[in-house]
Motif scaffolding. Structure first.
Motif, short mmCIF file in Angstrom:
data_model
loop_
_atom_site.label_atom_id
_atom_site.label_comp_id
_atom_site.label_asym_id
_atom_site.label_seq_id
_atom_site.Cartn_x
_atom_site.Cartn_y
_atom_site.Cartn_z
N ILE A 163 0.84 -1.20 0.00
CA ILE A 163 0.00 0.00 0.00
C ILE A 163 0.87 1.25 0.00
CG2 ILE A 163 -1.69 1.34 1.33
CD1 ILE A 163 -2.78 -1.39 2.34
N ALA A 164 1.91 1.27 0.84
CA ALA A 164 2.79 2.43 0.92
C ALA A 164 3.54 2.66 -0.39
CB ALA A 164 3.78 2.26 2.07
N ALA A 165 3.82 1.57 -1.12
CA ALA A 165 4.52 1.71 -2.40
C ALA A 165 3.62 2.26 -3.50
CB ALA A 165 5.09 0.35 -2.83
N VAL A 166 2.30 2.07 -3.35
CA VAL A 166 1.36 2.47 -4.40
C VAL A 166 0.79 3.86 -4.15
CG1 VAL A 166 -0.85 1.91 -5.49
CG2 VAL A 166 0.79 0.09 -4.98
N THR A 167 0.51 4.19 -2.89
CA THR A 167 -0.20 5.44 -2.60
C THR A 167 0.22 6.01 -1.26
OG1 THR A 167 -2.40 6.43 -2.28
CG2 THR A 167 -2.13 4.15 -1.62
N ASP A 168 0.12 7.32 -1.13
CA ASP A 168 0.39 7.98 0.15
C ASP A 168 -0.83 7.98 1.07
OD1 ASP A 168 2.99 8.62 -0.60
OD2 ASP A 168 2.38 10.52 -1.50
N GLY A 169 -1.99 7.64 0.51
CA GLY A 169 -3.23 7.69 1.28
C GLY A 169 -3.77 6.32 1.57
N PRO A 170 -5.01 6.26 2.06
CA PRO A 170 -5.62 4.97 2.38
C PRO A 170 -6.16 4.27 1.14
CG PRO A 170 -7.17 6.72 2.84
CD PRO A 170 -5.89 7.40 2.40
N VAL A 171 -6.53 3.03 1.32
CA VAL A 171 -7.17 2.24 0.28
C VAL A 171 -8.44 1.62 0.87
CG1 VAL A 171 -4.99 1.70 -0.87
CG2 VAL A 171 -5.89 0.13 0.87
N ASP A 172 -9.32 1.17 0.00
CA ASP A 172 -10.39 0.27 0.39
C ASP A 172 -9.89 -1.15 0.14
OD1 ASP A 172 -12.14 2.26 1.13
OD2 ASP A 172 -13.20 2.29 -0.79
N VAL A 173 -10.37 -2.10 0.93
CA VAL A 173 -9.88 -3.47 0.85
C VAL A 173 -11.05 -4.44 0.76
CG1 VAL A 173 -8.74 -5.33 2.14
CG2 VAL A 173 -7.69 -3.06 2.05
N PHE A 174 -10.97 -5.35 -0.22
CA PHE A 174 -11.78 -6.56 -0.21
C PHE A 174 -10.81 -7.70 -0.01
CE2 PHE A 174 -13.02 -10.45 -2.39
CZ PHE A 174 -14.16 -10.77 -1.67
N ALA A 175 -11.00 -8.46 1.07
CA ALA A 175 -10.10 -9.55 1.40
C ALA A 175 -10.90 -10.80 1.71
CB ALA A 175 -9.22 -9.18 2.60
N SER A 176 -10.49 -11.92 1.15
CA SER A 176 -11.26 -13.14 1.29
C SER A 176 -10.45 -14.24 1.96
CB SER A 176 -11.74 -13.63 -0.08
OG SER A 176 -12.56 -14.78 0.05
N SER A 177 -11.13 -15.06 2.74
CA SER A 177 -10.58 -16.27 3.36
C SER A 177 -9.36 -15.92 4.21
CB SER A 177 -10.26 -17.29 2.27
OG SER A 177 -10.03 -18.56 2.83
N GLY A 178 -8.23 -16.59 3.96
CA GLY A 178 -7.03 -16.25 4.71
C GLY A 178 -6.61 -14.82 4.52
N GLY A 179 -6.93 -14.25 3.35
CA GLY A 179 -6.64 -12.84 3.12
C GLY A 179 -7.42 -11.94 4.07
N ALA A 180 -8.65 -12.34 4.42
CA ALA A 180 -9.44 -11.55 5.37
C ALA A 180 -8.81 -11.59 6.76
CB ALA A 180 -10.87 -12.07 5.42
N VAL A 181 -8.26 -12.73 7.14
CA VAL A 181 -7.54 -12.81 8.41
C VAL A 181 -6.35 -11.86 8.40
CG1 VAL A 181 -6.26 -14.33 9.97
CG2 VAL A 181 -8.27 -15.20 8.74
N ASN A 182 -5.59 -11.88 7.31
CA ASN A 182 -4.42 -11.01 7.19
C ASN A 182 -4.83 -9.54 7.19
OD1 ASN A 182 -3.06 -13.44 6.93
ND2 ASN A 182 -2.92 -13.30 4.70
N ALA A 183 -5.96 -9.24 6.58
CA ALA A 183 -6.44 -7.85 6.55
C ALA A 183 -6.81 -7.35 7.93
CB ALA A 183 -7.64 -7.74 5.61
N LEU A 184 -7.35 -8.23 8.77
CA LEU A 184 -7.64 -7.84 10.15
C LEU A 184 -6.35 -7.49 10.89
CD1 LEU A 184 -10.30 -10.56 10.94
CD2 LEU A 184 -10.76 -8.12 10.68
N ALA A 185 -5.29 -8.25 10.63
CA ALA A 185 -3.99 -7.93 11.23
C ALA A 185 -3.46 -6.61 10.70
CB ALA A 185 -3.00 -9.06 10.96
N LEU A 186 -3.69 -6.34 9.42
CA LEU A 186 -3.27 -5.06 8.82
C LEU A 186 -3.99 -3.89 9.48
CD1 LEU A 186 -1.95 -3.25 6.63
CD2 LEU A 186 -3.92 -3.81 5.17
N VAL A 187 -5.31 -3.99 9.63
CA VAL A 187 -6.08 -2.90 10.25
C VAL A 187 -5.67 -2.70 11.69
CG1 VAL A 187 -8.40 -2.22 10.97
CG2 VAL A 187 -8.02 -3.11 8.67
N THR A 188 -5.33 -3.78 12.39
CA THR A 188 -4.87 -3.66 13.77
C THR A 188 -3.58 -2.85 13.85
OG1 THR A 188 -5.89 -5.78 14.35
CG2 THR A 188 -4.15 -4.97 15.80
N ALA A 189 -2.66 -3.12 12.92
CA ALA A 189 -1.35 -2.47 12.96
C ALA A 189 -1.34 -1.11 12.27
CB ALA A 189 -0.29 -3.37 12.33
N HIS A 190 -2.12 -0.96 11.20
CA HIS A 190 -2.07 0.25 10.37
C HIS A 190 -3.48 0.67 9.96
CE1 HIS A 190 2.30 -0.06 10.06
NE2 HIS A 190 2.14 -1.35 9.80
#
Length: 296
Positions: free
Chosen positions: A96-123
């Motif tokens: 995300i930091a390599a692509v944009t200076d701002g936020p993104v919207d996220v669609f994450a599925s299955s194990g990706g959704a688990v990883n996205a929860l960890a992302l939102v927790t940290a960033h």
């Protein structure tokens, strides 16, 4: 609400690599025709190709996809080493930091959704809206002990007897409807019944069974941090997934977070065109539902 536009051609897709701790990631950026924040689509361990059909129906958004570490074009020095949701969250943060200076919207599925929860927790500042589709979080379930034991049994079967034995148990587990009991693998599923190999080729580098399964299904989200995050979180479950492990876990997570659950078309991989043993979904209808959810 604007309507989907024609997706960019392959020649419009910008592909780049990014070196991160423990891996070299490959990601793709498809330019959009609108000016909304980028939309990051991912699953895990599904590579970017599995999200291509969905990306084709959201052409008004700049779309980011990637291959998770160890999958397809994203390589690791040790392909047998386990990966955790926090490892993947670090990868997502850096892309995300390599692509944009701002936020993104996220669609994450299955194990990706688990990883996205960890992302939102940290960033949390990097994610405006997260649509978490069927995260297989065993600890969210009332039958968590049996679910965790079943996930361990899948991973153990893979390590002991190879891909066919592990994947046959995995399919049996994820397709089961209703609570998981100690008898979920009694009798032991026959790999041949699923068109899987019955002999062991000796490899232990499967991304799902060897790297992600244990840590991903056993992940405990930081519920307090997720509730406090500015990120809007929505849980999505497939219309055909009722009672299945990942859908049940998603509903339980939403209840604990106090966030909405939305029903989207098709099944666990309803955003894809199928292939590789997975059934075809309904990408156009799925994309329309996703656009509605993102619109709030």
């Amino acid at each position: 609400m604007s309507q989907p536009t024609t997706a960019p051609s392959d020649t419009d897709v910008h592909t780049a690599t990014l070196e991160v701790p423990g891996a070299v990631l490959t990601y793709d950026v498809r330019p959009g025709t609108g000016d909304d924040v980028p939309l990051f689509l991912f699953a895990s361990p599904m590579p970017a190709a599995g999200l291509a059909a969905l990306a084709a129906h959201v052409g008004d958004r700049t779309v980011i996809t990637y291959d998770p570490r160890g999958s397809a074009r994203s390589t690791r020095p040790d392909p047998t080493a386990p990966s955790t949701p926090d490892d993947h969250a670090g990868d997502l943060h850096r892309i995300i930091a390599a692509v944009t200076d701002g936020p993104v919207d996220v669609f994450a599925s299955s194990g990706g959704a688990v990883n996205a929860l960890a992302l939102v927790t940290a960033h949390p500042e990097q994610v405006r809206t997260l649509v978490a589709h069927e995260p297989p979080l065993a600890r969210m379930l009332p039958d968590r002990d049996a679910a965790l034991a079943a996930c361990t049994a899948v991973a153990d079967a893979y390590q002991q007897d190879g891909f066919g034995a592990g994947m046959a148990r995995f399919i049996t587990l994820v397709m089961r409807r209703g609570p998981i009991g100690a008898d979920v693998f009694d009798p032991a599923p026959d790999p041949a019944a699923f068109g899987l190999p019955t002999t062991d080729d000796g490899s232990r580098d499967d991304v799902l069974l060897g790297q992600n399964l244990r840590a991903g299904t056993a992940y405990q989200p930081d519920l307090a941090a997720l509730r406090a995050a500015a990120t809007r979180i929505v849980v999505a479950v497939g219309a055909e997934s009722e009672g299945e492990f990942a859908a049940r876990a998603g509903v339980a997570l939403a209840e604990l977070l106090g966030v909405p659950v939305v029903t989207v078309p098709s099944h666990h991989v309803g955003f894809s065109e199928g292939g590789g043993g997975a059934p075809a979904g309904d990408p156009p209808a799925f994309a329309a539902a996703l656009r509605t959810v993102l619109a709030g």
